[in-house]
Design a protein around this motif. Structure first.
Motif, short mmCIF file in Angstrom:
data_model
loop_
_atom_site.label_atom_id
_atom_site.label_comp_id
_atom_site.label_asym_id
_atom_site.label_seq_id
_atom_site.Cartn_x
_atom_site.Cartn_y
_atom_site.Cartn_z
N TYR A 118 0.83 -1.21 0.00
CA TYR A 118 0.00 0.00 0.00
C TYR A 118 0.87 1.26 0.00
O TYR A 118 0.57 2.23 -0.72
N LYS A 160 -10.44 -7.09 -0.04
CA LYS A 160 -10.67 -5.80 0.60
C LYS A 160 -12.12 -5.64 1.04
O LYS A 160 -12.42 -4.98 2.02
N ARG A 165 -4.21 -1.60 5.06
CA ARG A 165 -3.22 -0.55 5.34
C ARG A 165 -2.54 -0.71 6.69
O ARG A 165 -1.48 -0.11 6.91
#
Length: 324
Positions: free
Chosen positions: A84, A205, A216
């Motif tokens: 990320y 996700k 994240r």
């Protein structure tokens, strides 16, 4: 003239059958063994070179150090936050793509239930990094949406037989419905990884297991193969030298005030080096070893050398008879 040479050679072969047989058979066996071993060596050295950008693709690895600074674990995978944050901190990265091996996963189509040993979650830009032919569907958008799946021709045949696989729905782990949005050719035999099924990374996700925030912040799940496409002729050591500052910046809260780069280290492996030079504690598939290539090359050389010496010795022994 050539016709006479052939006639004389045939006469000698027929007149001295036993010696000729030993001479030619030894040389033939030596050359055959040498060629077979050479074929094996060429195949070992060709791993992942089928990729269009093979020279510019690198895999991110992570190692862990104990309190004494000794490496205790080295992984070919990293956690999702690295994937990320890396593009933001290193603008030279042209593409970043990830693969996550979900292991043994049951899939169902109608009444047919099969267990897939290696079901992978993949980023939508996977085919921008790996040069694999997509037979049906758009390689740039097929894995863009959640709950989409791509599979090889062989896998599609296994589930759907002669039916058209596109837009069919299979059930993942009796929890999620996945729509088939693409069919791709199997990764070549000389690839270091061979995913039969690719599920959209955005599916992960969107589920309760991860969710966007965990992508994240979950630094602990080091299960994601992460590949970088760098500019042509880029020196990866420039990026490696900046990794400690990157780790310290983003992982400061993970080590309770201690310097994170003292305990964890990122590195880059060239894609074409993975098969022969990578021996981490977790690999996508068993790798070979460059030492094995060296050993087989030496064996091929000595076999050929012995065959040639044997041929010359027998030919020299017969030269005295020809002289008489």
């Amino acid at each position: 003239m050539i016709r006479n040479y052939i006639k004389i050679a045939l006469r000698n072969l027929l007149k001295y059958r036993f010696i000729s047989f030993i001479n030619l058979f030894g040389l033939t066996v030596g050359l055959t063994c040498c060629l077979l071993i050479t074929t094996y060596i060429i195949n070992e050295l060709s791993y992942d070179r089928y990729n269009e950008h093979a020279a510019d693709v690198y895999r991110v690895t992570r190692s862990f150090n104990n309190q004494d600074g000794v490496v205790s674990l080295t992984l070919s995978t990293v956690s999702t936050p690295f994937g990320y944050y890396l593009p933001g901190d290193f603008p030279e990265i042209k593409k970043l793509t990830r693969l996550y091996d979900n292991g043994n996963t049951p899939l169902r189509y109608k009444e047919k239930i099969l267990n897939e040993d290696h079901l992978f979650f993949a980023d939508e830009n996977l085919f921008d990094v790996f040069s694999v032919k997509v037979l049906k569907g758009n390689p740039k958008t097929a894995l863009a949406d959640p709950y989409t799946v791509m599979m090889t021709e062989e896998t599609a045949k296994k589930y759907f037989g002669d039916e058209e696989p596109m837009n069919k729905v299979i059930r993942y782990n009796n929890q999620l419905d996945l729509k088939v949005t693409g069919i791709y050719q199997s990764f070549p035999g000389n690839a270091h990884i061979h995913p039969p099924i690719l599920v959209s990374f955005n599916t992960m996700k969107d589920t309760l297991v991860y969710g966007e925030s965990l992508i994240r912040t979950n630094w602990g799940n080091n299960s994601f193969f992460t590949y970088l496409l760098l500019p042509e002729h880029y020196d990866p050591n420039k990026m490696i030298a900046r990794f400690p500052a990157f780790v310290n910046n983003h992982m400061a809260g993970q080590y309770r005030g201690m310097t994170p780069s003292k305990f964890t280290k990122l590195d880059l492996q060239k894609l074409t080096d993975i098969h022969l030079f990578s021996h981490t504690d977790y690999e996508a598939e068993p790798n070979s070893d460059i030492k094995r290539v060296y050993v087989f090359a030496a064996i091929a050389f000595f076999i050929l050398l012995i065959a040639c010496i044997n041929y010359m010795n027998l030919s020299t022994a017969r030269s005295a008879l020809r002289a008489r």
